[in-house]
Write an enzyme that holds these catalytic residues in place. Structure first.
Site, mmCIF file in Angstrom:
data_model
loop_
_atom_site.group_PDB
_atom_site.id
_atom_site.type_symbol
_atom_site.label_atom_id
_atom_site.label_comp_id
_atom_site.label_asym_id
_atom_site.label_seq_id
_atom_site.Cartn_x
_atom_site.Cartn_y
_atom_site.Cartn_z
ATOM 1 N N PRO A 134 8.883 2.285 -18.270
ATOM 2 C CG PRO A 134 7.710 1.512 -20.127
ATOM 3 C CD PRO A 134 8.190 2.767 -19.471
ATOM 4 N N GLY A 137 12.894 3.182 -12.907
ATOM 5 C CA GLY A 137 12.077 3.687 -11.806
ATOM 6 C C GLY A 137 12.969 4.360 -10.790
ATOM 7 C CB ALA A 184 20.933 15.080 -12.480
ATOM 8 C CD GLN A 249 4.372 18.846 1.106
ATOM 9 O OE1 GLN A 249 4.909 19.772 1.690
ATOM 10 N NE2 GLN A 249 3.219 18.988 0.466
ATOM 11 C CD GLU A 250 6.571 11.664 -4.308
ATOM 12 O OE1 GLU A 250 7.191 12.592 -4.870
ATOM 13 O OE2 GLU A 250 6.309 10.580 -4.856
ATOM 14 N NE ARG A 276 -14.443 -16.015 15.372
ATOM 15 C CZ ARG A 276 -15.256 -16.720 14.608
ATOM 16 N NH1 ARG A 276 -16.450 -16.231 14.263
ATOM 17 N NH2 ARG A 276 -14.902 -17.912 14.180
#
Ligand code: FAD
Length: 385
Positions: A134, A137, A184, A249-250, A276
């Site tokens: 929350p 991100g 990190a 890759q993501e 149409r």
């Protein structure tokens, strides 16, 4: 016939054409008839996963020794294209196959691969990855979920949100801090098998602008004890680097999804404008319609060549973070632009839910947000200037 006719890329072998036919049949015959039900209930039925497993499509690019089909990312791209073409909304197989399973394959120990991958290939385990919280991100290093050692266990505490497959997944890779004093370097990936996880709770299946058949969920972890052997890999503090390595890759997978949606939008729109009529002729006869579609087709053709080029690089393990970010950013922006142009050519029908173009318009919007926002893509590209 697809709207885009680019030259066949070198990586697309004859075997892949057969695979494509099988995938097309599977999505249109087995899954498409259930899409309306899935939209109403906000998630895909579990049997669909098992059926995809039986057909050999789950973990298509995982090695056979781990229960996969022994394919490559080329197979995954074809699955994405055919799923979109068939209008099968909500089925989060791309995430399961192209994101979750590769983490286990690349960083899991032999024992972990044996434990999880074969069951992911049958659909007994459905994968999700829980990064977003929350409070954070884009700034992944700031996650607050912790996984702290306690004897032979880690104890996981925290909450996640916006998690795809969040209502159905029972294998969740959780991004957590094993050392909260670090940024990190404190991040590790923890694998939570939710069927046996006391203290794990699913929150709401979130109501969204689009992707109505896909479950997107809050997840809560309250003193969830998981065995030490569920730390992905053998060393703590590797999570952030593992994420950075897999993100190309993501992101490329999102670009593949975008070009597949563009192709479908153009195909639907070309067909519609030929049928149409207005002012006594098909609306494709108006020069404005032709010019709009010509512009869209030209941009989309260029984009498709770039996507196929990036797939070639990925297959040779040469797709770098900046190039993948360019693809994700440009393709998802273009997807939104082209679907908007297409919807306009449907007139009022384009705004009606029963017309796929209207759903595609809503579904496209999130592509610029997840997988790293397009602003974050610019940051990554800018680092190479
Ligand atoms: C439908 C859906 C499915 C999702 N699926 C998953 C999932 O499966 N797993 C998961 O972990 N997450 C998932 N997400 C979350 C998604 O990845 C995040 O929403 C995304 O990374 C952005 O994070 P945020 O929402 O916290 O926005 P924020 O990080 O708060 O960003 C807000 C705005 O600020 C901008 N911004 C932030 N930092 C910078 C900066 N440094 N420079 C310039 N601009 C900046 C952003 O670009 C954005 O426009 C999903 C989201 C949605 C909507």
């Amino acid at each position: 016939m697809p709207a885009l006719q680019t030259a066949t890329p070198a990586w697309k072998t004859d075997e892949l054409f057969l695979f494509e036919e099988e995938a097309a049949k599977f999505f249109s015959r087995e899954l498409y008839p259930h899409v309306e039900k899935w939209r109403e209930q906000g998630k895909v039925d579990r049997w669909a996963w098992e059926k995809a497993g039986e057909a050999g499509f789950l973990c298509a690019s995982m090695p056979e020794e781990w229960g996969g089909a022994g394919g490559s990312f080329a197979h995954e791209q074809i699955l994405i294209e055919q799923q979109v073409k068939a209008g099968v909304e909500g089925f989060g197989m791309g995430l399961h196959n192209c994101i979750v399973a590769p983490y286990i394959l690349h960083y899991g120990t032999e024992e972990q691969k044996k434990r999880w991958l074969p069951r992911m290939a049958t659909g007994e385990l459905i994968g999700a990855i829980a990064m977003t919280e929350p409070g954070t991100g884009s700034d992944l290093q700031a996650v607050r979920t912790t996984a702290l050692k306690d004897g032979n266990h880690y104890v996981v505490n925290g909450s996640k949100t916006f998690i795809t497959n969040g209502q159905t997944a029972n294998l969740i890779i959780v991004v957590a801090k094993t050392d909260p004093s670090e940024k990190a370097k404190g991040v590790s990936l923890m694998v939570v098998e939710t069927d046996e996880a006391e203290g794990f709770r699913r929150g709401r299946n979130l109501k969204k602008l689009g992707n109505k058949a896909q479950d997107t969920s809050e997840l809560f972890f309250d003193d969830v004890r998981i065995p030490r052997s569920n730390l992905l890999g053998t060393e703590e503090g590797q999570g952030f680097f593992q994420l950075m390595e897999q993100l190309p890759q993501e992101r490329h997978q999102i670009a593949c999804l975008a070009i597949a949606a563009i192709d479908r939008a153009l195909e639907l729109t070309i067909a519609y404008t030929k049928e149409r009529h207005a002012f006594g002729r098909p609306i494709i006869n108006f020069q404005n319609t032709q010019f709009k579609l010509a512009e869209c087709k030209a941009k989309a053709t260029m984009a498709k060549v770039f996507v196929d080029h990036c797939t070639g690089l990925l297959l040779e393990k040469k797709l770098d973070a900046a190039t993948a970010s360019m693809g994700k950013m440009l393709l998802t922006d273009l997807e939104n632009e082209i679907i908007d142009e297409c919807l306009q050519l449907f007139g009022g029908y384009g705004y009606m839910d029963e017309y796929p173009i209207s759903r595609m318009y809503a579904d496209a919007r999130v592509q610029r947000i997840y997988g790293g926002t397009n602003e974050i893509m610019k940051l990554l590209i800018a680092r190479t200037l």
